[in-house]
Write a protein that holds these residues in place. Structure first.
Motif, short mmCIF file in Angstrom:
data_model
loop_
_atom_site.label_atom_id
_atom_site.label_comp_id
_atom_site.label_asym_id
_atom_site.label_seq_id
_atom_site.Cartn_x
_atom_site.Cartn_y
_atom_site.Cartn_z
N ALA A 146 -4.45 4.12 -2.44
CA ALA A 146 -3.40 4.79 -3.23
C ALA A 146 -3.96 6.02 -3.94
O ALA A 146 -3.36 7.10 -3.91
CB ALA A 146 -2.80 3.81 -4.23
N THR A 152 0.87 -1.16 0.00
CA THR A 152 0.00 0.00 0.00
C THR A 152 0.92 1.23 0.00
O THR A 152 2.15 1.07 0.06
CB THR A 152 -0.91 -0.04 1.24
N PRO A 153 0.39 2.45 -0.07
CA PRO A 153 1.29 3.60 -0.10
C PRO A 153 2.17 3.67 1.14
O PRO A 153 1.79 3.18 2.21
CB PRO A 153 0.31 4.79 -0.13
N THR A 154 3.32 4.33 1.02
CA THR A 154 4.16 4.54 2.19
C THR A 154 3.34 5.32 3.23
O THR A 154 2.40 6.03 2.87
CB THR A 154 5.41 5.36 1.83
N PRO A 208 7.72 2.48 -7.09
CA PRO A 208 6.45 2.68 -6.39
C PRO A 208 6.29 1.78 -5.17
O PRO A 208 5.43 2.05 -4.32
CB PRO A 208 5.40 2.33 -7.45
N SER A 259 -4.51 8.94 -1.76
CA SER A 259 -3.31 9.54 -1.19
C SER A 259 -2.65 10.57 -2.11
O SER A 259 -1.72 11.27 -1.71
CB SER A 259 -2.27 8.44 -0.88
N ALA A 281 0.25 1.22 -7.96
CA ALA A 281 0.53 2.63 -8.21
C ALA A 281 0.07 3.12 -9.58
O ALA A 281 -0.63 4.12 -9.70
CB ALA A 281 2.02 2.90 -8.03
N TRP A 284 3.77 10.18 -4.63
CA TRP A 284 4.49 9.41 -3.61
C TRP A 284 5.03 8.08 -4.17
O TRP A 284 5.22 7.92 -5.36
CB TRP A 284 3.58 9.14 -2.42
N HIS A 285 5.20 7.14 -3.24
CA HIS A 285 5.45 5.75 -3.61
C HIS A 285 4.19 5.00 -3.17
O HIS A 285 3.99 4.75 -1.99
CB HIS A 285 6.71 5.20 -2.91
N LEU A 286 3.34 4.71 -4.13
CA LEU A 286 1.97 4.31 -3.81
C LEU A 286 1.72 2.82 -3.69
O LEU A 286 0.60 2.40 -3.44
CB LEU A 286 1.01 4.87 -4.87
N ALA A 340 2.57 8.92 2.59
CA ALA A 340 1.63 9.06 1.48
C ALA A 340 0.21 8.80 1.96
O ALA A 340 -0.72 9.57 1.69
CB ALA A 340 2.00 8.08 0.37
N GLU A 341 0.06 7.72 2.71
CA GLU A 341 -1.29 7.37 3.19
C GLU A 341 -1.88 8.43 4.10
O GLU A 341 -3.08 8.67 4.09
CB GLU A 341 -1.23 6.04 3.93
#
Ligand code: NOJ
Length: 761
Positions: free
Chosen positions: A395, A127-129, A431, A398, A575, A569-571, A132-133
């Motif tokens: 994602a 999941t997103p970092t 991602p 975010s 992603a 972000w890194h999703l 990001a979340e």
């Protein structure tokens, strides 16, 4: 959810957080039945077996293979068999956890191991970092994401994650800023609660929940100059008002473990801080779970210069309340001697063991030590369709739209030519982000794949990398080497940019550029990215930049010269699909920054809730608190984020101009969706305490509501404030609200607000 509902849910939870300093919160961990079972077990355990429960090792041998023949792996293997290990980290998967558990169950008392892993933002489905979340400001989505991770991890035999990281951080140079919820203690607290609830659920013994661990206790995010592991020197005031609230929130939400931190605070390493661990956590807050040290942090007391040797370190750590020793081997080697020689009271050891056993009982490990590992469940659960759908949902929530001039976004997916350019455009690995647990390298849906899947036959997606971001291997052990001279991909990129109606540029950071040990003094676009962007902008004015990043970046040139920018972000695993959902308007962006993006790295640390100082703005003379070569505020501030629709706010209305110490005041605005599509807005409420016994921030977030409105619709959004919302750590060292004048602000970000006044009487 209506505003009343919110108040009784998340908002109330935070009120509890604010009011409960000093009082004992009921801990579900403790019950008479379990306590008497623990008493019985303690009665049977030798001193060495007790200390074994406090000893955690990382896997150093192949637990699924034959026993190692010699060396330290062999010793560890024997120690598990002899009941001298209480927990293992980094043993993963059904088979490995089962075999290691068999070893432990073969020991004299057969006390099960508890298996831990850094499941920070997913186990295999990423999941997103966490940063990001946090930008989703969507507590249900964040909870669902943590539950997804728990389900996968538990099915693979794990019992415990070293998450959530609840460190507040205001310095984007610090690589681990990606792992927390950003700069604000209120947002950090509600995110901490959502994640703890997600991991632990309401029943820790259920087979789809795992124990959570709030870390790093405390103030790790305040490392001087953003350099990881560096000295922290903050006041008790900052500790109590900024750093501790998310930990307190996690404890109140029932988190069963905490991890202490590598850093010192004011000369005392957190690992040996009795103030933090014994007085505040186990004393004032009544925490009944256990504290695990950070990796080897007991051993690091020696280089810190507060312990002479490992025995001295073990001595100080157990006295200060560090219950479990992760990987220092200090307790297993020295605690027994320290107890026998009278240097450590046996009760301290018993208390630490009791805490560890409580968690093992709560997890149900004494009923069935194999209850989690299940080969079939592991196969069904990991990377399931359901989990991928949850990942995609959180994602896209975010993503933060920073800028959208000329209505460039959303793009048309049915006609026209889109040039997708940039080092991260087709990247299937970045991602996944840092701290990716068991994710398979290169397993994310890339942006290119996502866009290709989304567009109809009438639209064309051209792709060129343009330039590589890094050269050389990506891993934990090597620093990234940036490409600063290979421009061979530029001509192709410029060529497709010329042919396209619109250019999408995927720029930012590789996954390994942020995370632990990845602090940086430059937080702009590395390598040739800016140069490439400038050349593209010279041939096509319709440029959308998508920033894939773990941390806030310095993007001042982009802000001035590029019409549309979104932080993606890194999703995680989905992603590319999630970004395409937003890019083409299938999802209207609703994210808001959980941390400001600075104009310049020299502004770090930077946060909206700063103090006024004795020298606020006195332009045009220079003698005020400012930079002569950069603004004070963020380029894109905390709480900022646009939508494809337009939200309008009425003036702020108060139910009363005064608030009694035991009363409530309602603060409301009318929110209108004045655009032409449905969208969600995060309505943010801030307060300012104008005069206090200690200086107070110019604004502090105290509540938010995420409201979905159809085009043209209007809604009254109401928050209820009470004195508890205004409490802080006063000059007298008490947590309370002080009477006086306040401002209340409601708006779309920390800077775009409307205000009203009230008094607390
Ligand atoms: C060190 C990190 O600081 C911590 O967050 C992590 O949980 C441990 N290593 C275990 O991997």
């Amino acid at each position: 959810m209506n505003s009343k509902g919110l108040r009784s849910g998340w908002h109330l939870m935070f009120l509890v957080v604010l009011t409960c300093v000093g009082s004992l919160i009921a801990q579900p961990l403790v019950n008479p039945d379990t306590e008497s079972k623990i008493d019985a077990l303690l009665g049977k355990m030798t001193l060495e077996e007790k200390i074994g429960q406090l000893n955690q090792y990382s896997s150093t041998f192949d637990v699924t293979g034959p026993a190692p023949e010699r060396g330290s792996s062999r010793e560890r293997y024997e120690q598990i068999r002899n009941g001298l290990v209480g927990s293992m980290l980094n043993v993963v998967g059904f088979e490995a956890t089962r075999r290691a558990q068999e070893l432990a169950l073969g020991s004299r008392l057969g006390i099960p191991l508890v298996f831990a892993l850094d499941v920070i933002h997913g186990y295999k489905t990423m999941t997103p970092t966490p940063l990001a979340e946090a930008a989703s400001w969507d507590l249900e989505a964040v909870e669902a994401s943590a539950r997804l991770a728990a389900r996968e991890a538990a099915a693979a035999g794990l019992h415990w994650t070293f998450a959530p990281m609840v460190d507040i951080s205001r310095d984007a140079r610090w690589g681990r800023i990606m792992e927390g919820a950003g700069e604000d203690p209120y947002l950090g607290s509600v995110m901490a609660v959502a994640r703890v609830k997600g991991f632990q659920g309401s029943d820790l013994s259920a087979i789809d929940t795992i124990a959570a661990c709030a870390k790093h206790y405390a103030a790790y995010g305040f490392a001087e100059a953003g350099r990881d592991y560096n000295t922290v020197d903050i006041s008790e005031h900052t500790l109590r008002n900024v750093v501790l609230p998310p930990f307190k929130a996690a404890v109140d939400a029932g988190v069963v473990t905490l991890m202490n931190a590598f850093n010192e605070i004011g000369g005392v390493p957190a690992t040996v801080s009795s103030h933090l661990q014994r007085e505040i956590l186990k004393g004032d807050w009544g925490f009944n779970g256990f504290v695990v040290s950070d990796w080897g942090s007991i051993g690091e007391l020696i280089p810190h210069g507060v312990a002479e040797d490992l025995s001295d370190a073990a001595h100080q750590a157990i006295i200060a309340g560090s219950d479990m020793d992760m990987e220092a081997g200090a307790y297993v080697a020295h605690l027994a001697d320290l107890v026998r020689s009278g240097h450590v009271n046996q009760h301290l050891v018993d208390d630490a063991v009791r805490r560890v056993l409580r968690v093992k009982f709560a997890l149900g490990l004494f009923d069935d030590p194999y209850r989690y590992s299940n080969a079939d469940r592991e196969k069904q659960e990991v990377l399931s369709e359901k989990n991928l759908a949850i990942s995609r949902d959180v994602a896209r929530k975010s993503i933060v739209l920073l800028k959208n001039e000329k209505g460039l976004l959303p793009l048309n997916k049915d006609s026209g030519t889109i040039a997708l350019i940039g080092p991260l455009a087709a990247d299937k690995d970045a991602p996944l982000g840092s701290w990716r647990a068991q994710a398979v390298t290169d397993s994310a849906v890339s942006l290119l794949e996502g866009m290709q899947a989304a567009v109809g036959s009438g639209a064309k997606v051209l792709h060129a990398e343009g330039a590589k971001l890094i050269t050389g291997p990506r891993s934990f052990v090597t620093p990234s080497v940036y490409n600063t001279d290979d421009r061979s991909g530029f001509p192709e990129a410029i060529e497709i940019a010329k042919q396209a109606d619109v250019v999408v540029m995927a720029l930012g950071e590789d996954a390994w550029q942020s995370g632990e040990g990845r602090s940086q003094v430059e937080i702009g676009l590395k390598g040739l990215q800016l140069e490439l962007l400038k050349e593209v902008c010279a041939v096509n004015s319709n440029v959308v930049v998508l920033l894939m990043t773990g941390r806030p970046l310095v993007i001042d040139w982009l802000a001035e010269n590029v019409p549309a920018i979104a932080v993606v972000w890194h999703l995680g695993s989905q992603a590319g699909h999630a970004i395409s959902d937003v890019l083409f308007g299938d999802y209207n962006p609703s994210g808001k920054l959980p941390v400001g993006f600075p104009h310049h790295v020299g502004q770090q640390p930077l946060y909206y809730s700063h103090k006024n100082t004795g020298r606020p703005n006195q332009q045009p003379i220079v003698f005020w608190s400012h930079y002569t070569d950069a603004p004070n505020d963020a380029l894109y501030p905390f709480g900022h984020g646009l939508s494809y629709t337009k939200f309008e706010y009425s003036d702020v209305k108060l139910s009363s101009a005064t608030l009694g110490m035991d009363g409530e005041v309602e603060v409301s605005v009318t929110l209108t969706n004045a655009g032409d599509r449905t969208g969600s807005e995060v309505v943010q409420l801030y307060v300012r305490d104008l005069v206090g016994s200690v200086t107070r921030p110019v604004k502090e977030l105290k509540g938010f509501q995420k409201i979905e409105l159809a085009a043209g619709a209007t809604k009254e959004v109401t928050f209820t404030l009470s004195a508890e919302d205004l409490a802080f750590y006063t000059r007298d060292g008490e947590w309370k609200a002080e009477p006086g004048k306040f401002k209340v602000f409601i708006g779309t970000s920390s800077t775009e607000v409307k205000e009203a006044d009230f008094a607390l009487e």
